[in-house]
Scaffold this motif. Structure first.
Motif, PDB file in Angstrom:
ATOM      1  N   ALA A 168      20.847  27.039   8.280  1.00 44.43           N
ATOM      2  CA  ALA A 168      22.314  26.999   8.153  1.00 44.43           C
ATOM      3  C   ALA A 168      22.822  28.296   7.537  1.00 44.43           C
ATOM      4  O   ALA A 168      22.250  28.807   6.572  1.00 44.43           O
ATOM      5  CB  ALA A 168      22.736  25.821   7.307  1.00 44.43           C
ATOM      6  N   PHE A 169      23.929  28.807   8.100  1.00 44.55           N
ATOM      7  CA  PHE A 169      24.551  30.025   7.598  1.00 44.55           C
ATOM      8  C   PHE A 169      26.048  29.791   7.413  1.00 44.55           C
ATOM      9  O   PHE A 169      26.691  29.105   8.220  1.00 44.55           O
ATOM     10  CB  PHE A 169      24.339  31.186   8.575  1.00 44.55           C
ATOM     11  N   ALA A 170      26.589  30.335   6.323  1.00 47.44           N
ATOM     12  CA  ALA A 170      28.034  30.248   6.089  1.00 47.44           C
ATOM     13  C   ALA A 170      28.775  30.980   7.202  1.00 47.44           C
ATOM     14  O   ALA A 170      28.349  32.038   7.665  1.00 47.44           O
ATOM     15  CB  ALA A 170      28.381  30.840   4.728  1.00 47.44           C
ATOM     16  N   THR A 171      29.899  30.394   7.627  1.00 43.53           N
ATOM     17  CA  THR A 171      30.615  30.923   8.802  1.00 43.53           C
ATOM     18  C   THR A 171      31.820  31.778   8.448  1.00 43.53           C
ATOM     19  O   THR A 171      32.336  32.495   9.311  1.00 43.53           O
ATOM     20  CB  THR A 171      31.105  29.760   9.680  1.00 43.53           C
ATOM     21  N   GLY A 172      32.334  31.676   7.217  1.00 40.98           N
ATOM     22  CA  GLY A 172      33.583  32.372   6.895  1.00 40.98           C
ATOM     23  C   GLY A 172      34.804  31.601   7.356  1.00 40.98           C
ATOM     24  O   GLY A 172      35.935  32.086   7.231  1.00 40.98           O
ATOM     25  N   LEU A 212      41.755  16.012  -2.249  1.00 38.90           N
ATOM     26  CA  LEU A 212      41.751  17.303  -1.542  1.00 38.90           C
ATOM     27  C   LEU A 212      40.451  18.042  -1.839  1.00 38.90           C
ATOM     28  O   LEU A 212      40.072  18.194  -3.010  1.00 38.90           O
ATOM     29  CB  LEU A 212      42.922  18.177  -2.001  1.00 38.90           C
ATOM     30  N   THR A 213      39.780  18.495  -0.796  1.00 35.91           N
ATOM     31  CA  THR A 213      38.608  19.358  -0.948  1.00 35.91           C
ATOM     32  C   THR A 213      38.697  20.482   0.076  1.00 35.91           C
ATOM     33  O   THR A 213      38.891  20.221   1.270  1.00 35.91           O
ATOM     34  CB  THR A 213      37.294  18.584  -0.724  1.00 35.91           C
ATOM     35  N   LEU A 214      38.548  21.712  -0.390  1.00 38.83           N
ATOM     36  CA  LEU A 214      38.524  22.867   0.513  1.00 38.83           C
ATOM     37  C   LEU A 214      37.112  23.439   0.481  1.00 38.83           C
ATOM     38  O   LEU A 214      36.602  23.785  -0.588  1.00 38.83           O
ATOM     39  CB  LEU A 214      39.529  23.924   0.060  1.00 38.83           C
ATOM     40  N   PHE A 215      36.476  23.510   1.659  1.00 42.00           N
ATOM     41  CA  PHE A 215      35.105  24.020   1.674  1.00 42.00           C
ATOM     42  C   PHE A 215      34.869  24.895   2.896  1.00 42.00           C
ATOM     43  O   PHE A 215      35.629  24.860   3.874  1.00 42.00           O
ATOM     44  CB  PHE A 215      34.082  22.876   1.621  1.00 42.00           C
ATOM     45  N   GLU A 216      33.806  25.668   2.801  1.00 40.65           N
ATOM     46  CA  GLU A 216      33.435  26.568   3.897  1.00 40.65           C
ATOM     47  C   GLU A 216      32.412  25.879   4.791  1.00 40.65           C
ATOM     48  O   GLU A 216      31.505  25.183   4.316  1.00 40.65           O
ATOM     49  CB  GLU A 216      32.844  27.853   3.328  1.00 40.65           C
TER      50      GLU A 216
END
Length: 308
Positions: free
Chosen positions: A150-154, A107-111
């Motif tokens: 690249a920008f984090a999307t939330g 399991l991996t949870l990432f943004e």
């Protein structure tokens, strides 16, 4: 596994797009920016509780077997180019696993990140619509240019995968809108349970292939060893033959030397007494110079092919 982890993440350093890189690595597999830390841990906590209640324990990978963690590509739209991210995203020292029976699933949870055209303003890159607020009255200088960044999307992505070496299986649940993962948790748990037989099948196939490769390597090793034994036997035979020919040649030389001295002594015995004595003395000096020629001694030291 989650108790206190959020605080460790929050105290970590921030890298590009505010992704967190904690100083510890024995933590739950969560890769997000600082702004998404609370939401990500809330979703992960709810998922892990749901899995536990369904009878599927979750833990950091135990050390009694080798498990691998599938790589994370946080780009929303990965392309064929390798994601050579610098600095690299944080990764745990041990994968986070859920066990469905005896089958482990990672399991991996990432943004997610998305690529936008950006301009550097000060010490950071900003999307063009945000950068416009900082446009000088005289316009952007000539040295200022735009680049894809690249920008984090939330928005989050849950990646589940086979953690067994030699197997490859990955499935992702990708949010189109922030918060969707929490609505899918019941379905995710069912899908994870359904994936266990497939992963078990992949493991069995991998083990069969590994056993096949092991047998092929064993046969190849035996062939290599047989060729090496033949090479050593041929080398030993050649060396033994060469040594024996040398002994035979030495034997012939010994016979020739002995015949010379015997003939010389006979002829010296036919001379007058004074000359005979002088010749015999010189023959003695010659024998001393040549030394004992022991051909049979060399034969005794000879090694046959099977002795090498």
């Amino acid at each position: 596994m989650l108790v206190g982890a959020a605080e460790v993440f929050a105290s970590g350093r921030q890298i590009e797009q505010d992704f967190l890189k904690p100083g510890k690595r024995q933590l739950a597999d969560v890769v997000v920016s600082k702004g998404m830390l609370g939401a990500a841990f809330a979703v992960f906590d709810e998922l892990l509780h749901g899995l536990e209640q369904a009878g599927y324990p979750v833990m950091l990978a135990p050390k009694d077997r080798t498990y691998w963690r599938s790589a994370v590509d946080e780009r929303e739209s990965p392309c064929k180019l390798v994601n050579r991210r610098h600095p690299a995203l944080w990764s745990p020292s041990r994968p986070t696993l859920v066990f469905v029976g005896t089958v482990a699933i990672g399991l991996t949870l990432f943004e997610l990140t998305e690529t936008k055209e950006a301009r550097r303003v000060g010490d950071q890159y900003l999307p063009l619509d945000q950068a416009e607020k900082y446009r000088p009255r005289s316009g952007w200088p000539q040295w200022s240019w735009t680049i894809p960044h690249a920008f984090a999307t939330g928005r989050l992505c849950l990646q589940v995968y086979s953690p067994y070496p030699g197997t490859h299986w990955i499935h992702r649940w990708v949010e189109r809108r922030p918060g969707e993962l929490r609505q899918w948790i019941a379905r995710i748990i069912r899908d994870i349970a359904k994936a266990a037989p497939r992963i078990a099948s992949l493991v069995e196939h991998s083990e069969r292939e590994a056993e096949k490769r092991r047998r092929e390597w064993e046969l190849e090793r035996q062939r290599i060893e047989e060729r090496e034994q033949i090479r050593r036997r041929e080398k030993a035979r050649a060396e033994a033959t060469q040594q024996l020919l040398g002994i035979i040649e030495r034997w012939g030389e010994v016979q020739r030397i002995q015949a010379f001295f015997e003939q010389a002594e006979r002829q010296a015995g036919l001379r007058e007494a004074d000359e005979k004595a002088r010749l015999l003395e010189r023959l003695g000096q010659a024998r001393a110079l040549i030394g004992d020629a022991d051909a049979l001694g060399a034969l005794a030291e000879w090694k046959a092919p099977d002795e090498r």
